[in-house]
Design a protein around this motif. Structure first.
Motif, mmCIF file in Angstrom:
data_model
loop_
_atom_site.group_PDB
_atom_site.id
_atom_site.type_symbol
_atom_site.label_atom_id
_atom_site.label_comp_id
_atom_site.label_asym_id
_atom_site.label_seq_id
_atom_site.Cartn_x
_atom_site.Cartn_y
_atom_site.Cartn_z
ATOM 1 N N GLU A 39 0.741 -1.288 0.198
ATOM 2 C CA GLU A 39 -0.051 0.072 0.131
ATOM 3 C C GLU A 39 1.015 1.243 0.323
ATOM 4 N N THR A 40 0.371 2.483 -0.649
ATOM 5 C CA THR A 40 1.478 3.241 -1.327
ATOM 6 C C THR A 40 0.319 4.805 -0.406
ATOM 7 N N LYS A 41 -0.441 4.791 -0.854
ATOM 8 C CA LYS A 41 -1.648 5.458 -0.486
ATOM 9 C C LYS A 41 -1.808 6.169 0.883
ATOM 10 N N LEU A 42 -1.637 6.583 1.943
ATOM 11 C CA LEU A 42 -2.097 6.242 3.102
ATOM 12 C C LEU A 42 -3.150 6.275 3.010
ATOM 13 N N LYS A 43 -4.121 5.933 4.489
ATOM 14 C CA LYS A 43 -5.726 5.413 4.778
ATOM 15 C C LYS A 43 -5.878 5.867 6.081
ATOM 16 N N ASP A 90 -4.330 4.531 8.763
ATOM 17 C CA ASP A 90 -2.304 4.854 9.216
ATOM 18 C C ASP A 90 -2.517 6.346 9.400
ATOM 19 N N TYR A 91 -2.921 6.976 9.484
ATOM 20 C CA TYR A 91 -3.727 8.419 10.101
ATOM 21 C C TYR A 91 -3.543 7.985 11.894
ATOM 22 N N ASN A 97 0.361 -0.675 4.811
ATOM 23 C CA ASN A 97 1.435 0.373 4.245
ATOM 24 C C ASN A 97 2.422 0.381 4.792
ATOM 25 N N GLU A 136 -14.543 3.646 5.680
ATOM 26 C CA GLU A 136 -13.373 3.785 5.300
ATOM 27 C C GLU A 136 -13.080 2.565 6.674
#
Length: 930
Positions: A688-692, A695-696, A743, A886
């Motif tokens: 995974e490369t995009k922050l979800k 992740d935050y 990620n 999400e």
């Protein structure tokens, strides 16, 4: 793959030692921090209780090092005194108990035979203790080690005692001490089994004259004010008694008490005749305060080895006296007439004594536990509220009357002072002999009772940081209580007493400012300086800056540059010293250290920090060599891993609390460490490369954690720090995975920061994680992580809490269905409509509720409900519907696995609602399809 913690520990211990990364030198522009735990006594292997103390010190050392301090953590070895000699002598006498203890300590048979020489004991245990220190990854500068019986150190101790003499606190006189009658030595804490400090207490022994005789019965008492109510004396019916002459006065005492009498009175003659208790039973004695004749009765509760084996019986004010007197009187057809002397508010003594009698004798035997329980309460009540009812003390409280009666008895020759060892349990010398009070003539003492000295010591405590803060009172109490302490012993290992070369200095007295020696001992060795060069002028200059280097150099033969470097090293490191030990040493070793620093060293070199930690017990039992349940440090490192033990003992309980070491806890830690390395191995499979949203959330938890752990570390709240740094981190990482977090950048950053947070307490695990993550530097030398407070997001964490609350609701519902044997096919979870989130967030922003009702008239009741909640202190954080949706989408697979059913996440804006109950921002709508 199962992680090999032992291999990891060995690897990093070797790396640290080879690269010498913990060898500390003076750095002018860097703040020093010297932490010094109590050096271990070298008469045994280290156990996990020791490891708690040394790990706690190491946690501080590693943390301060990472915070930018120049840290020195040294260690030495204590061999002074009688304990080691006592072991050697017991082995020479083929003492089987001693041999068994050493075998329990896993010492080979051939080594035990050599230990008849005390130096062999020292030489065996120092390498074993060093092995344990190294195995547990202590960040110690090993160049500075020394043993307290070596000549270089002895010269320092000679100087210290000369200072005590100069300042008038080393005094000679006649005083009472704890005494070993076998070794003929004054004994202190380090000389006794279990390291117990003998507590000497002065009581009075009342003289009851035998009728028609010149003999007296001596009765020891804590409560002389009750003598006016004595109805009889009790002696032990199974004991033997002897006549002894004290200053030519004849007393009858128990055979067991003679050793106490002989050691505390100067002119004692023991007669040969032996008296059975039966020969004294029924005889009359005269009460010295009123000339009443009272009988001698027998009972088995009288302890022959306490006092003189005789007690006066005051039935109305002592439950033991009442029960045993009534039993005796009844069985012998006698009348008991208890006399009330003390009036206590709201306490009917006659009723109370009948109550205890009935309870204690209910099963046709005497239950001592019940009596003891009543007595404890009675004594406290009478001491607190009791008022004397007899002349001439009528109207006095018990405390005042006790002192007045005691003075009256002693001044009229009706009683004598009598000393006891007041510890709850009997105190024994390490040789096995019972410790007794003894009057010593021409004995050297350190006068810790000196008022001016106490004032200085309390000033040091006033200015010191103390961890935990609750220990401060214990230090002040100890400083107030400590008085004369014997400073010399007739035998043992150590420094010869300067004013009596036939004796050695007592073992705790040479370990009060020994920490100063760490600051320059490595220079003495490097420069090959001999003991005879270390004159008093040398130590005056090095420690207190007295004199000039040129004169001292001429006196000692030590070159000026070396003297200056030694002085510089001491001044630098001793400008900030943190002293750490177990809390059991507050009354003795630590308090003595405070006093000696305050008196001998300049104020700028006083101790800055004092800290203590509690005991470690094993599986809810106190560890004891005699019980064979001592958990040896090296064994536990082999079994669980050193870092696992470190975390358990140093952060498993609050600093001042006892810690119970159990298999369940340490195995749980080991499993969590395994999880970290398994996760590390799985990073390569993440893409995974995009922050979800998840992740935050993890970034927020990480940075909040760094902030909180730092605050706890500053106040040495290690349990709280590592609940967050270790246990909560494991849980957060597991939650991250459960919410489909994958990620690699986020995981890597979390693990890197976690590796640094763990370094103080789990240094080997920390170092291994750090390097497996691709770093080449030592984690042990990295800076402590700092939080990025911009990434701390209260809202995302609140949204996760809302999810948790709703998931718990789902679990409860499914559990209820399971109990009713109802099956279901799937669970639908509805996320609230966007306009409801808008309403909620508007209320959080303090938008007028009436305005919102005008705009969203269909939701007036919901608006009212949330308005009330917010006014009552409800959560004032904005919620993001898309993030909640999400997060739930990411979590549904894990939820499906634990509930074993299909999970569907639905958006209420797009899904048809089949009933009137709708999803709310903080409360999902849950539909279970049966």
């Amino acid at each position: 793959m199962s992680i090999d913690l032992v291999a990891i520990e060995n690897k990093w211990n070797e790396e640290w030692l080879n690269k010498r990364i913990f060898e500390a030198e003076v750095i002018d522009n860097k703040k020093p921090y010297m932490i010094v735990p109590a050096f271990p006594y070298v008469n045994g292997n280290l156990h996990i209780g020791h490891i708690r103390t040394y790990t706690t010190a190491d946690v501080v050392a590693r943390y301060k090092r990472m915070r930018g301090y120049n840290v020195l953590y040294p260690i030495g070895f204590h061999a002074t005194g009688t304990p080691i000699v006592a072991v050697a002598e017991r082995l020479a006498n083929n003492d089987q108990d001693m041999i068994k203890q050493l075998k329990n300590d896993k010492i080979p048979e051939d080594v035990i035979q050599k230990m008849r020489d005390p130096i062999e004991i020292v030489n065996y245990f120092i390498p074993r203790q060093l092995e344990a220190f190294k195995r547990y990854g202590m960040s110690i500068d090993y160049r500075r080690q020394f043993v307290s019986i070596e000549p270089l150190f002895s010269k320092f101790i000679e100087w210290q005692f000369n200072k005590l003499y100069e300042k008038g606190v080393l005094v000679k006189g006649t005083h009472y001490v704890g005494w070993c009658p076998l070794e003929k030595n004054a004994v202190g804490q380090h000389d006794t089994k279990g390291d117990v400090q003998p507590e000497i207490e002065k009581l009075v022994a009342i003289k009851f004259k035998l009728k028609d005789s010149n003999d007296y019965i001596l009765c020891l008492t804590y409560r002389p004010e009750t003598i006016f109510g004595a109805t009889n004396l009790f002696i032990n019916k199974n004991a033997k008694y002897r006549r002894v002459l004290i200053d030519n006065v004849s007393y009858i005492v128990s055979n067991e008490s003679i050793i106490f009498v002989e050691n505390q009175f100067n002119n004692v003659e023991v007669k040969d005749d032996v008296l059975d208790a039966s020969s004294l039973e029924g005889k009359l004695v005269v009460n010295p305060v009123n000339n009443e004749e009272i009988p001698i009765w027998t009972a088995d509760f009288v302890e022959p080895d306490f006092g003189t084996g005789a007690v006066m019986s005051v039935p109305m004010h002592d439950a033991f006296d009442y029960v045993y007197s009534k039993v005796y009187a009844t069985s012998h057809g006698l009348e008991l007439k208890p006399r009330k002397l003390i009036d206590t508010k709201e306490l009917d003594l006659e009723k109370l004594m009948n109550e205890v009698y009935n309870e204690a004798t209910a099963n046709n035997s005497i239950n001592r536990y019940i009596i003891e329980k009543y007595n404890e309460s009675l004594y406290k009540k009478e001491f607190k509220d009791g008022i004397l009812t007899i002349e001439p003390y009528k109207g006095m409280n018990v405390k005042e009357a006790r002192e007045r009666v005691k003075e009256y008895l002693l001044s009229n020759g009706y009683a004598i002072d009598y000393y006891i060892i007041a510890n709850k349990e009997k105190v024994k010398c390490r040789c096995g002999a019972l410790v007794v009070p003894k009057i010593i003539n021409d004995q050297w003492f350190i006068d810790y009772g000196n008022k001016e000295w106490k004032k200085l010591a309390k000033e040091l405590l006033d200015n010191a940081i103390i961890f935990p803060d609750k220990a401060r009172k214990a230090f002040y109490d100890a400083a107030e209580w400590i008085s004369l302490r014997a400073a010399e012993r007739s035998n043992g290992l150590g420094t010869r007493f300067p004013f009596n070369k036939d004796h050695i200095i007592e073992s705790l007295s040479d370990s009060t400012i020994y920490m100063t020696f760490y600051t320059y001992v490595h220079i003495l060795r490097d420069k090959k300086i001999r003991p005879e060069q270390l004159s008093f002028e040398f130590f005056d200059y090095v420690i207190n800056g007295i004199g000039d280097p040129e004169t001292v150099s001429e006196k000692t033969g030590i070159d000026i540059s070396t003297l200056k470097s030694i002085r510089e090293s001491f001044s630098y490191w001793y400008s900030y010293v943190h002293r750490h030990s177990g809390y059991d040493l507050i009354p003795s070793h630590l308090t003595m250290a405070v006093f000696n620093h305050a008196l001998i060293l300049n104020r700028e070199n006083w101790l800055k920090v004092l800290s203590v930690n509690g005991y470690v017990i094993a599986n809810s039992e106190k560890m004891s060599k005699s019980l064979g349940n001592v958990l040896l440090a090296l064994d536990m490192a082999d079994k669980y891993g050193a870092d696992v033990v470190r975390l358990a003992v140093a952060a498993g309980a609050n600093l001042f609390s006892e810690y119970d070491f159990t298999d369940v806890v340490v195995n749980g830690i080991k499993e969590s460490v395994q999880f970290l390395f398994d996760l590390l191995d799985n990073i390569s499979s993440m893409n995974e490369t995009k922050l979800k949203a998840i992740d935050y959330w993890l970034y927020s938890k990480l940075n909040r954690k760094i902030k909180e752990v730092t605050e706890y570390m500053e106040s040495l709240e290690l349990r709280e720090a590592y609940v967050r740094a270790f246990y909560e981190s494991i849980n957060e990482l597991k939650r991250y995975i459960h919410f489909n977090g994958n990620n690699p950048v986020v995981i890597t950053e979390f693990l890197e920061k976690l590796a640094l947070l763990l370094n103080p307490i789990m240094p080997h695990v920390s170092e291994e994680l750090w390097h497996r993550l691709g770093n080449e530097s030592f984690a042990s030398l990295e800076s402590w992580p700092t939080p990025n407070e911009e990434l701390i997001d209260d809202s995302i964490e609140a949204m996760m809490d809302i999810i948790d609350s709703n998931v718990e609701d789902i679990k409860r519902l499914t559990s209820m269905l399971a109990k009713k044997n109802k099956s279901y096919k799937r669970i639908e979870i509805y996320i609230a409509k966007k306009e409801l989130y808008d309403i909620y967030n508007s209320l959080v922003e303090n938008i007028n509720p009436e305005e919102l009702k005008n705009k969203y008239s269909n939701y007036a009741s919901i608006i009212d409900n949330y308005t009330k909640k917010l006014k009552k202190g409800g959560m004032r954080l904005k919620l993001d519907k898309s993030m909640i949706y999400e997060l739930m989408e990411g979590y549904k697979e894990h939820l499906r696995s634990i509930l074993n059913t299909d999970i569907v996440i639905l958006d209420s804006d797009n899904a048809a609602i089949r009933d009137d109950k709708m999803a709310l921002p903080d409360k999902f709508k849950i539909r279970i399809q049966e």
